[in-house]
Design a protein around this motif. Sequence first.
Motif, mmCIF file in Angstrom:
data_model
loop_
_atom_site.group_PDB
_atom_site.id
_atom_site.type_symbol
_atom_site.label_atom_id
_atom_site.label_comp_id
_atom_site.label_asym_id
_atom_site.label_seq_id
_atom_site.Cartn_x
_atom_site.Cartn_y
_atom_site.Cartn_z
ATOM 1 N N ILE A 316 0.838 -1.211 0.000
ATOM 2 C CA ILE A 316 0.000 0.000 0.000
ATOM 3 C C ILE A 316 0.868 1.254 0.000
ATOM 4 O O ILE A 316 0.631 2.204 -0.760
ATOM 5 C CB ILE A 316 -0.952 -0.008 1.208
ATOM 6 N N ARG A 317 1.894 1.256 0.861
ATOM 7 C CA ARG A 317 2.749 2.447 0.975
ATOM 8 C C ARG A 317 3.532 2.713 -0.307
ATOM 9 O O ARG A 317 3.816 3.867 -0.649
ATOM 10 C CB ARG A 317 3.712 2.270 2.146
ATOM 11 N N THR A 318 3.906 1.668 -1.012
ATOM 12 C CA THR A 318 4.687 1.841 -2.246
ATOM 13 C C THR A 318 3.812 2.054 -3.469
ATOM 14 O O THR A 318 4.330 2.265 -4.568
ATOM 15 C CB THR A 318 5.588 0.616 -2.483
ATOM 16 N N GLY A 319 2.498 1.990 -3.304
ATOM 17 C CA GLY A 319 1.588 2.219 -4.425
ATOM 18 C C GLY A 319 1.334 1.012 -5.298
ATOM 19 O O GLY A 319 0.675 1.125 -6.337
ATOM 20 N N LEU A 320 1.841 -0.150 -4.900
ATOM 21 C CA LEU A 320 1.590 -1.355 -5.690
ATOM 22 C C LEU A 320 0.141 -1.811 -5.588
ATOM 23 O O LEU A 320 -0.370 -2.505 -6.471
ATOM 24 C CB LEU A 320 2.511 -2.493 -5.224
ATOM 25 N N ALA A 321 -0.522 -1.458 -4.498
ATOM 26 C CA ALA A 321 -1.899 -1.896 -4.276
ATOM 27 C C ALA A 321 -2.651 -0.828 -3.499
ATOM 28 O O ALA A 321 -2.051 0.075 -2.912
ATOM 29 C CB ALA A 321 -1.912 -3.224 -3.505
ATOM 30 N N LYS A 322 -3.976 -0.948 -3.519
ATOM 31 C CA LYS A 322 -4.837 -0.023 -2.784
ATOM 32 C C LYS A 322 -5.378 -0.693 -1.534
ATOM 33 O O LYS A 322 -5.685 -1.883 -1.548
ATOM 34 C CB LYS A 322 -6.020 0.417 -3.662
ATOM 35 N N ARG A 323 -5.525 0.102 -0.494
ATOM 36 C CA ARG A 323 -6.135 -0.402 0.728
ATOM 37 C C ARG A 323 -7.616 -0.624 0.488
ATOM 38 O O ARG A 323 -8.264 0.173 -0.202
ATOM 39 C CB ARG A 323 -5.927 0.595 1.863
ATOM 40 N N PRO A 324 -8.212 -1.711 1.019
ATOM 41 C CA PRO A 324 -9.657 -1.945 0.840
ATOM 42 C C PRO A 324 -10.493 -0.769 1.329
ATOM 43 O O PRO A 324 -10.121 -0.091 2.305
ATOM 44 C CB PRO A 324 -9.918 -3.197 1.703
ATOM 45 N N ALA A 325 -11.605 -0.526 0.668
ATOM 46 C CA ALA A 325 -12.450 0.620 0.976
ATOM 47 C C ALA A 325 -12.889 0.604 2.441
ATOM 48 O O ALA A 325 -13.361 -0.422 2.943
ATOM 49 C CB ALA A 325 -13.680 0.621 0.065
ATOM 50 N N ASN A 326 -12.704 1.760 3.113
ATOM 51 C CA ASN A 326 -13.171 1.990 4.495
ATOM 52 C C ASN A 326 -12.450 1.165 5.546
ATOM 53 O O ASN A 326 -12.875 1.122 6.695
ATOM 54 C CB ASN A 326 -14.684 1.731 4.610
ATOM 55 N N LEU A 327 -11.371 0.497 5.169
ATOM 56 C CA LEU A 327 -10.608 -0.284 6.144
ATOM 57 C C LEU A 327 -9.341 0.464 6.536
ATOM 58 O O LEU A 327 -8.626 0.986 5.675
ATOM 59 C CB LEU A 327 -10.218 -1.660 5.587
ATOM 60 N N GLY A 328 -9.071 0.502 7.851
ATOM 61 C CA GLY A 328 -7.841 1.087 8.338
ATOM 62 C C GLY A 328 -6.789 0.016 8.571
ATOM 63 O O GLY A 328 -7.058 -1.185 8.447
ATOM 64 N N TYR A 329 -5.591 0.442 8.935
ATOM 65 C CA TYR A 329 -4.516 -0.515 9.164
ATOM 66 C C TYR A 329 -4.805 -1.417 10.365
ATOM 67 O O TYR A 329 -4.412 -2.583 10.392
ATOM 68 C CB TYR A 329 -3.189 0.222 9.353
ATOM 69 N N ARG A 330 -5.491 -0.890 11.374
ATOM 70 C CA ARG A 330 -5.827 -1.724 12.525
ATOM 71 C C ARG A 330 -6.847 -2.797 12.152
ATOM 72 O O ARG A 330 -6.804 -3.913 12.681
ATOM 73 C CB ARG A 330 -6.356 -0.850 13.665
ATOM 74 N N ASP A 331 -7.756 -2.450 11.252
ATOM 75 C CA ASP A 331 -8.695 -3.467 10.755
ATOM 76 C C ASP A 331 -7.939 -4.569 10.023
ATOM 77 O O ASP A 331 -8.220 -5.764 10.194
ATOM 78 C CB ASP A 331 -9.714 -2.842 9.801
ATOM 79 N N MET A 332 -6.985 -4.158 9.216
ATOM 80 C CA MET A 332 -6.225 -5.141 8.441
ATOM 81 C C MET A 332 -5.361 -6.019 9.345
ATOM 82 O O MET A 332 -5.146 -7.189 9.058
ATOM 83 C CB MET A 332 -5.364 -4.427 7.401
ATOM 84 N N PHE A 333 -4.883 -5.436 10.464
ATOM 85 C CA PHE A 333 -4.116 -6.259 11.404
ATOM 86 C C PHE A 333 -4.999 -7.347 12.016
ATOM 87 O O PHE A 333 -4.581 -8.505 12.153
ATOM 88 C CB PHE A 333 -3.518 -5.387 12.512
ATOM 89 N N ALA A 334 -6.236 -6.977 12.381
ATOM 90 C CA ALA A 334 -7.168 -7.967 12.940
ATOM 91 C C ALA A 334 -7.449 -9.071 11.928
ATOM 92 O O ALA A 334 -7.492 -10.261 12.278
ATOM 93 C CB ALA A 334 -8.473 -7.283 13.357
ATOM 94 N N LEU A 335 -7.622 -8.706 10.661
ATOM 95 C CA LEU A 335 -7.864 -9.701 9.618
ATOM 96 C C LEU A 335 -6.628 -10.576 9.404
ATOM 97 O O LEU A 335 -6.753 -11.771 9.106
ATOM 98 C CB LEU A 335 -8.253 -9.009 8.309
ATOM 99 N N SER A 336 -5.445 -9.990 9.563
ATOM 100 C CA SER A 336 -4.208 -10.763 9.414
ATOM 101 C C SER A 336 -4.097 -11.833 10.489
ATOM 102 O O SER A 336 -3.599 -12.934 10.233
ATOM 103 C CB SER A 336 -2.993 -9.835 9.475
ATOM 104 N N VAL A 337 -4.577 -11.519 11.701
ATOM 105 C CA VAL A 337 -4.574 -12.516 12.771
ATOM 106 C C VAL A 337 -5.505 -13.673 12.405
ATOM 107 O O VAL A 337 -5.185 -14.849 12.635
ATOM 108 C CB VAL A 337 -4.997 -11.881 14.115
ATOM 109 N N LEU A 338 -6.663 -13.365 11.793
ATOM 110 C CA LEU A 338 -7.562 -14.437 11.351
ATOM 111 C C LEU A 338 -6.890 -15.312 10.298
ATOM 112 O O LEU A 338 -7.239 -16.488 10.144
ATOM 113 C CB LEU A 338 -8.859 -13.855 10.775
ATOM 114 N N GLY A 339 -5.943 -14.738 9.557
ATOM 115 C CA GLY A 339 -5.204 -15.530 8.571
ATOM 116 C C GLY A 339 -4.410 -16.657 9.193
ATOM 117 O O GLY A 339 -4.000 -17.594 8.502
ATOM 118 N N ALA A 340 -4.186 -16.580 10.522
ATOM 119 C CA ALA A 340 -3.444 -17.643 11.216
ATOM 120 C C ALA A 340 -4.322 -18.842 11.558
ATOM 121 O O ALA A 340 -3.846 -19.799 12.163
ATOM 122 C CB ALA A 340 -2.823 -17.080 12.495
#
Length: 403
Positions: A316-340
């Motif tokens: 996201i920071r390098t511009g290779l991809a876009k962050r999902p609509a209305n999701l913050g980084y803390r939301d994405m961290f919670a989803l990353s934990v579910l990935g485990a």
Amino acid sequence: MSSPRSELARYLRTETVGGSLLLVAAAVALLWVNSPWGESYLTLTETHLAIPPLHLDLTVADWVKDGLLAVFFFVAGLELKRELVVGELADPKRAALPIIAAVGGVVTPALIAYGVGFGVEGMDRAWAVPVATDIAFALAVLAMTGSRIPASARVFLLSLAVVDDLMAIVLIAVLFTTGLAFTWLLVALAGCGAWWFAQHRRWNSPLIYIPLALLCWYALHEAHIHPTLAGVACGLLTRVRTDEGEDEAPATRWEHKFQPISAGLCVPLFALFASGVPINGEVLGNLFTERLSLAIILGLLLGKTIGIFGVSCVAIRTGLAKRPANLGYRDMFALSVLGAIGFTVSLLVAELALEDNPESAELAKAAVLVTSMAASLIGSALLLRRGRVHQARRDADALEPEQ
């Protein structure tokens, strides 16, 4: 007035119900195998059901793992295809994020597991155990505890998990193929081509698609490639755009038909036959002392979280991809934990990687179950917290016009 059958199908389509059935089935398996009647569980799972004309001789557990689970992957493929063509992932930069995140979520756990377990017997293939995210389990936890999180969270997690599992299935094909049968692989590719052609010609008869699906499944099985890949392939080859005068596209129509079967039958049965791990004092003691189990635990819990979240942030920071609509980084961290949550495919890889060492296989499966439960509890707590934040924002936005 809706018929009882249609109401049941609608009920089973909700991920909360499907996830609850999965958890109940897993609990039943654990209680059953560790009860005085545990021998009957093992006898049932190891009973062979053969189809001699097709040279198929599989145990009940294998029929569920290789056969019924293909229906689940078919539904997942349909959902992913719809999101890629007409959904949020139609934006290339948004579609790139879950793919990049999945790569990070496969490579990082593998490196951690291999590093922790280096030199341990069986680790030459067991490093692949923590690379997969369980789609059904993770989405069920999200549905039960993340209802107030923006809908884009589900799209991100679904896409990530499907790509993740596809990569895991490729690893299965590479690591655990005893001898690739190229002729049968060509037959499977021909079957997939026929499926695409039938979709292109707008043929709708189940008399075409059911035989093609069975052919693809059987050909992959005979090619020594995990046959559940046939479900994903057929799902991705199904049309998702409606034609003029058409109420629903085939992908939407078939998803409504097969999702209740997947949620109500296929996934719970797999959980029932895959979760029967004997848990005793020795196994629990070894979980946190044996390097094999520690490699899997750390690979799943740390590797998945760090890999998915870290690579996503960089993309996201390098511009290779876009962050999902209305999701913050803390939301994405919670989803990353579910990935485990590495339930389905991780248990499958553990069985395949350590089939010559049953004791190590049971220890590896116990590590997967314990870590998946821990990830689901931690992820749920984070999602509930983020849900309250999002709800507070929505309430504040609703009050502004009145003020």
